[in-house]
Design an enzyme around this catalytic site. Sequence first.
Site, mmCIF file in Angstrom:
data_model
loop_
_atom_site.group_PDB
_atom_site.id
_atom_site.type_symbol
_atom_site.label_atom_id
_atom_site.label_comp_id
_atom_site.label_asym_id
_atom_site.label_seq_id
_atom_site.Cartn_x
_atom_site.Cartn_y
_atom_site.Cartn_z
ATOM 1 N N ILE A 1 1.303 39.532 -20.366
ATOM 2 C CA ILE A 1 2.365 38.287 -20.094
ATOM 3 C C ILE A 1 2.758 38.112 -18.702
ATOM 4 O O ILE A 1 2.852 36.964 -18.330
ATOM 5 C CB ILE A 1 3.666 38.500 -20.863
ATOM 6 N N THR B 1 3.582 42.651 -14.434
ATOM 7 C CA THR B 1 3.219 43.117 -13.019
ATOM 8 C C THR B 1 3.367 42.039 -11.838
ATOM 9 O O THR B 1 3.808 42.254 -10.915
ATOM 10 C CB THR B 1 1.557 43.700 -12.923
ATOM 11 N N LYS C 1 4.847 52.625 -12.446
ATOM 12 C CA LYS C 1 4.423 52.127 -13.524
ATOM 13 C C LYS C 1 3.790 53.660 -14.251
ATOM 14 O O LYS C 1 2.783 53.821 -14.072
ATOM 15 C CB LYS C 1 3.253 51.168 -13.466
ATOM 16 N N THR D 1 -2.880 52.091 -19.020
ATOM 17 C CA THR D 1 -3.991 52.019 -19.825
ATOM 18 C C THR D 1 -4.967 50.957 -19.329
ATOM 19 O O THR D 1 -4.737 50.239 -18.568
ATOM 20 C CB THR D 1 -3.566 51.668 -21.352
#
Length: 229
Positions: free
Chosen positions: A13, A16, A37, A41
């Site tokens: 979305i 970052t 963070k 993954t």
Amino acid sequence: MVSYFVTSTGTDIGKTYVTAGVLRAARRSGKLASAVKPLLTGYSPDHAAASDSAILLAAMGKAVSRQNIETISPWRFAAPLSPDMAAAREGRRVDFSLLTKFCQVAIGAAPGTLLIEGVGGVAVPLDETHLVSDWISALRIPAILVAGTYLGTISHTINAVDFLAMRGITAAAVVLSESENPAASLEETAATLRRFVKPPIHMIPRNLNEQPFQDLAGSLLELTYAGPS
């Protein structure tokens, strides 16, 4: 100094993108802000320079090195899946207590505002029993909810704000990060959401204009958080 957990309505979305923009704006304004963070993954050491962690390091003005990536993202998994599934693929699991402790230590050590970027959306599983929302609750800090302007985002955003509230989590802001193929304009989406959600709504267009990030950072970094309501 207040710290924030950056979460979203789903995957890809713009967490970052928004976090990095706020970090750049803080640096330009001479404000102290940093980010971690902890869970990452879809990570490949061969493409580390393109990872979310690398983007955050660059926004902080830090070297994109293996050591620095490991420092801000100690839990890294190869599969682009939810952390519980990605960890299981490697015969591992996310230790929720250690994850929470890592963040608490980072908050305590940060000289200014710390942005903790989550993984996926507010209800992504971390392990057998914990969701991202449990992670935020354990840290007792407000959330920044990043949403898009794609078709369906209004329902997703309202549901996410309500879900956070039910967990006792304050949403300090909803940030609309303009989607690549928006169903409606930022202004239209924001106008509709303002009828149904209480947090202030900020709009970030896809034109690489830094001013919206400057405005967002100015708002967030001046807030004083009194704790869960």
